[in-house]
Scaffold this motif. Structure first.
Motif, PDB file in Angstrom:
ATOM      1  N   UNK A 170      -5.440  22.475  57.336  1.00 32.44           N
ATOM      2  CA  UNK A 170      -5.531  23.707  56.551  1.00 32.44           C
ATOM      3  C   UNK A 170      -6.071  23.399  55.158  1.00 32.44           C
ATOM      4  N   UNK A 171      -5.714  22.222  54.682  1.00 32.32           N
ATOM      5  CA  UNK A 171      -6.163  21.761  53.370  1.00 32.32           C
ATOM      6  C   UNK A 171      -6.104  20.244  53.378  1.00 32.32           C
ATOM      7  N   UNK A 172      -6.958  19.607  52.588  1.00 28.49           N
ATOM      8  CA  UNK A 172      -6.929  18.148  52.484  1.00 28.49           C
ATOM      9  C   UNK A 172      -8.143  17.499  53.116  1.00 28.49           C
ATOM     10  N   UNK A 173      -8.221  16.173  53.003  1.00 32.17           N
ATOM     11  CA  UNK A 173      -9.394  15.442  53.456  1.00 32.17           C
ATOM     12  C   UNK A 173      -9.000  14.174  54.203  1.00 32.17           C
ATOM     13  N   UNK A 174      -9.848  13.813  55.165  1.00 29.03           N
ATOM     14  CA  UNK A 174      -9.684  12.585  55.947  1.00 29.03           C
ATOM     15  C   UNK A 174     -10.954  11.752  55.772  1.00 29.03           C
ATOM     16  N   UNK A 175     -10.793  10.491  55.364  1.00 25.82           N
ATOM     17  CA  UNK A 175     -11.927   9.591  55.169  1.00 25.82           C
ATOM     18  C   UNK A 175     -11.824   8.413  56.135  1.00 25.82           C
ATOM     19  N   UNK A 176     -12.892   8.178  56.893  1.00 26.73           N
ATOM     20  CA  UNK A 176     -13.043   6.943  57.662  1.00 26.73           C
ATOM     21  C   UNK A 176     -13.948   6.040  56.839  1.00 26.73           C
ATOM     22  N   UNK A 177     -13.384   4.960  56.323  1.00 20.37           N
ATOM     23  CA  UNK A 177     -14.050   4.148  55.303  1.00 20.37           C
ATOM     24  C   UNK A 177     -14.371   5.098  54.132  1.00 20.37           C
ATOM     25  N   UNK A 178     -15.633   5.271  53.793  1.00 25.80           N
ATOM     26  CA  UNK A 178     -15.978   6.159  52.673  1.00 25.80           C
ATOM     27  C   UNK A 178     -16.574   7.482  53.139  1.00 25.80           C
ATOM     28  N   UNK A 179     -16.516   7.750  54.445  1.00 24.18           N
ATOM     29  CA  UNK A 179     -17.129   8.958  54.989  1.00 24.18           C
ATOM     30  C   UNK A 179     -16.100  10.071  55.114  1.00 24.18           C
ATOM     31  N   UNK A 180     -16.424  11.218  54.554  1.00 20.73           N
ATOM     32  CA  UNK A 180     -15.515  12.362  54.570  1.00 20.73           C
ATOM     33  C   UNK A 180     -15.617  13.076  55.920  1.00 20.73           C
ATOM     34  N   UNK A 181     -14.719  12.727  56.830  1.00 16.32           N
ATOM     35  CA  UNK A 181     -14.714  13.263  58.189  1.00 16.32           C
ATOM     36  C   UNK A 181     -14.455  14.765  58.191  1.00 16.32           C
ATOM     37  N   UNK A 182     -13.635  15.222  57.264  1.00 18.40           N
ATOM     38  CA  UNK A 182     -13.230  16.629  57.220  1.00 18.40           C
ATOM     39  C   UNK A 182     -14.412  17.553  56.973  1.00 18.40           C
ATOM     40  N   UNK A 183     -15.372  17.110  56.182  1.00 16.35           N
ATOM     41  CA  UNK A 183     -16.488  17.969  55.815  1.00 16.35           C
ATOM     42  C   UNK A 183     -17.645  17.914  56.815  1.00 16.35           C
ATOM     43  N   UNK A 184     -17.528  17.063  57.840  1.00 15.82           N
ATOM     44  CA  UNK A 184     -18.620  16.917  58.806  1.00 15.82           C
ATOM     45  C   UNK A 184     -18.552  18.003  59.873  1.00 15.82           C
ATOM     46  N   UNK A 185     -19.731  18.373  60.412  1.00 14.52           N
ATOM     47  CA  UNK A 185     -19.755  19.260  61.570  1.00 14.52           C
ATOM     48  C   UNK A 185     -19.634  18.413  62.847  1.00 14.52           C
ATOM     49  N   UNK A 186     -19.661  19.057  63.997  1.00 19.32           N
ATOM     50  CA  UNK A 186     -19.441  18.352  65.268  1.00 19.32           C
ATOM     51  C   UNK A 186     -20.421  17.206  65.460  1.00 19.32           C
ATOM     52  N   UNK A 187     -21.707  17.475  65.255  1.00 24.07           N
ATOM     53  CA  UNK A 187     -22.734  16.456  65.474  1.00 24.07           C
ATOM     54  C   UNK A 187     -22.575  15.284  64.512  1.00 24.07           C
ATOM     55  N   UNK A 188     -22.237  15.573  63.266  1.00 24.49           N
ATOM     56  CA  UNK A 188     -22.074  14.513  62.281  1.00 24.49           C
ATOM     57  C   UNK A 188     -20.884  13.614  62.595  1.00 24.49           C
ATOM     58  N   UNK A 189     -19.898  14.165  63.285  1.00 20.03           N
ATOM     59  CA  UNK A 189     -18.704  13.393  63.616  1.00 20.03           C
ATOM     60  C   UNK A 189     -18.889  12.448  64.807  1.00 20.03           C
ATOM     61  N   UNK A 190     -19.921  12.667  65.606  1.00 23.19           N
ATOM     62  CA  UNK A 190     -20.095  11.894  66.844  1.00 23.19           C
ATOM     63  C   UNK A 190     -20.125  10.383  66.604  1.00 23.19           C
ATOM     64  N   UNK A 191     -20.901   9.863  65.614  1.00 25.64           N
ATOM     65  CA  UNK A 191     -20.911   8.408  65.413  1.00 25.64           C
ATOM     66  C   UNK A 191     -19.521   7.832  65.114  1.00 25.64           C
ATOM     67  N   UNK A 192     -18.691   8.573  64.380  1.00 29.01           N
ATOM     68  CA  UNK A 192     -17.342   8.093  64.099  1.00 29.01           C
ATOM     69  C   UNK A 192     -16.471   8.180  65.350  1.00 29.01           C
ATOM     70  N   UNK A 193     -16.626   9.269  66.103  1.00 28.69           N
ATOM     71  CA  UNK A 193     -15.805   9.437  67.309  1.00 28.69           C
ATOM     72  C   UNK A 193     -16.096   8.350  68.345  1.00 28.69           C
ATOM     73  N   UNK A 194     -17.316   7.836  68.378  1.00 27.84           N
ATOM     74  CA  UNK A 194     -17.625   6.752  69.315  1.00 27.84           C
ATOM     75  C   UNK A 194     -16.955   5.445  68.904  1.00 27.84           C
ATOM     76  N   UNK A 195     -16.450   5.390  67.671  1.00 27.81           N
ATOM     77  CA  UNK A 195     -15.738   4.198  67.199  1.00 27.81           C
ATOM     78  C   UNK A 195     -14.216   4.352  67.311  1.00 27.81           C
ATOM     79  N   UNK A 196     -13.771   5.462  67.923  1.00 24.06           N
ATOM     80  CA  UNK A 196     -12.341   5.748  68.043  1.00 24.06           C
ATOM     81  C   UNK A 196     -11.886   5.527  69.478  1.00 24.06           C
ATOM     82  N   UNK A 197     -10.794   4.779  69.633  1.00 20.48           N
ATOM     83  CA  UNK A 197     -10.119   4.658  70.915  1.00 20.48           C
ATOM     84  C   UNK A 197      -8.781   5.371  70.826  1.00 20.48           C
ATOM     85  N   UNK A 198      -8.380   6.015  71.934  1.00 17.62           N
ATOM     86  CA  UNK A 198      -7.121   6.759  71.922  1.00 17.62           C
ATOM     87  C   UNK A 198      -6.308   6.449  73.167  1.00 17.62           C
TER      88      UNK A 198
END
Length: 250
Positions: A54-82
């Motif tokens: 609702x409010x706030x920011x999430x950074x992966x290294x220095x990249x602001x994940x919160x402000x990215x759209x779906x396409x911009x998030x893809x490179x980071x999501x490929x580096x995530x295991x769950x």
């Protein structure tokens, strides 16, 4: 490294997260603990983008994940295991097919390369030659290990784990904890684990965040947790140990 800054999450009139800030360190087991309804899993989902804060920011290294759209998030999501609480394996797929699923989605590797990677991951979690089994043929602990193998198939920088020991006996839980800890160091990952298991906290808790009523109430290591004078944390620790001891007597 992952930084979260002033994270709020509201569902209707319910304020689940109330201004949480923290740094999750690379090569460490970062644990999020707290009682039921404290906001642990909601925070995890906000970090990986399954919920939008609702409010706030999430950074992966220095990249602001919160402000990215779906396409911009893809490179980071490929580096995530769950690894999800129930392992979330596909029942209709074999062990090998489950592990190759992220490789099919995000890589252009040949089938031979994907099978080689699946074999490597299976061997790493001590499940060599279980490729053709189906989830229904596996024990709970084996399912967790297959889930871990799938989570590391893409050699992630970030590993997120939700209640890895849910439904497991104490001995198997320790083996799963040790495996996650080993892989965190081996791959130099930023590992974030949601748990209520005090054995996990004391065993692998390099960095611990305790949530209470949607707020960060305490932060420290597993060595420091035994000496805290934080009332809410002590109440949680005592209740957790009492419940664990009661279960082991049954």
């Amino acid at each position: 490294m992952i930084n979260i800054k002033d994270i709020y999450k509201t569902f209707g009139d319910n304020d689940v997260l109330k201004g949480i800030s923290a740094t999750f360190k690379t090569g460490k087991n970062n644990l999020i603990i707290g009682g039921s309804g404290s906001g642990k899993t909601t925070l995890l989902k906000c970090i990986v983008g399954l919920h939008e804060p609702t409010k706030g920011q999430v950074f992966f290294e220095d990249e602001n994940f919160t402000e990215m759209d779906f396409e911009q998030r893809v490179p980071i999501r490929t580096q995530i295991g769950m690894l999800f609480q129930n392992s979330a394996l596909f029942d209709s797929m074999t062990v090998e097919e489950n592990i190759m699923f992220p490789l099919n989605l995000f890589t252009d590797q040949s089938m031979a390369e994907k099978r080689d990677r699946a074999n490597f991951c299976l061997e790493r979690v001590n499940l060599k030659d279980r490729n053709k089994l189906y989830p229904s043929e596996l024990s709970g602990g084996m399912k967790k290990r297959v889930g871990i193998a799938r989570a590391i198939s893409m050699q992630p920088k970030y590993l997120f784990v939700d209640e890895p020991n849910s439904g497991l006996d104490p001995k198997t839980s320790i083996l799963i904890d040790e495996l996650i800890a080993e892989l965190t160091v081996e791959y130099d990952m930023t590992t974030v684990i949601v748990t209520h298991d005090m054995n996990s906290v004391m065993g692998i808790g390099d960095h611990i965040i305790f949530l209470h009523q949607g707020q960060k109430n305490w932060e420290g290591t597993n060595k420091e947790i035994a000496h805290t004078d934080n009332k809410e944390l002590n109440d949680f620790v005592f209740a957790s140990k009492f419940m664990q001891a009661a279960k082991e007597k049954l």
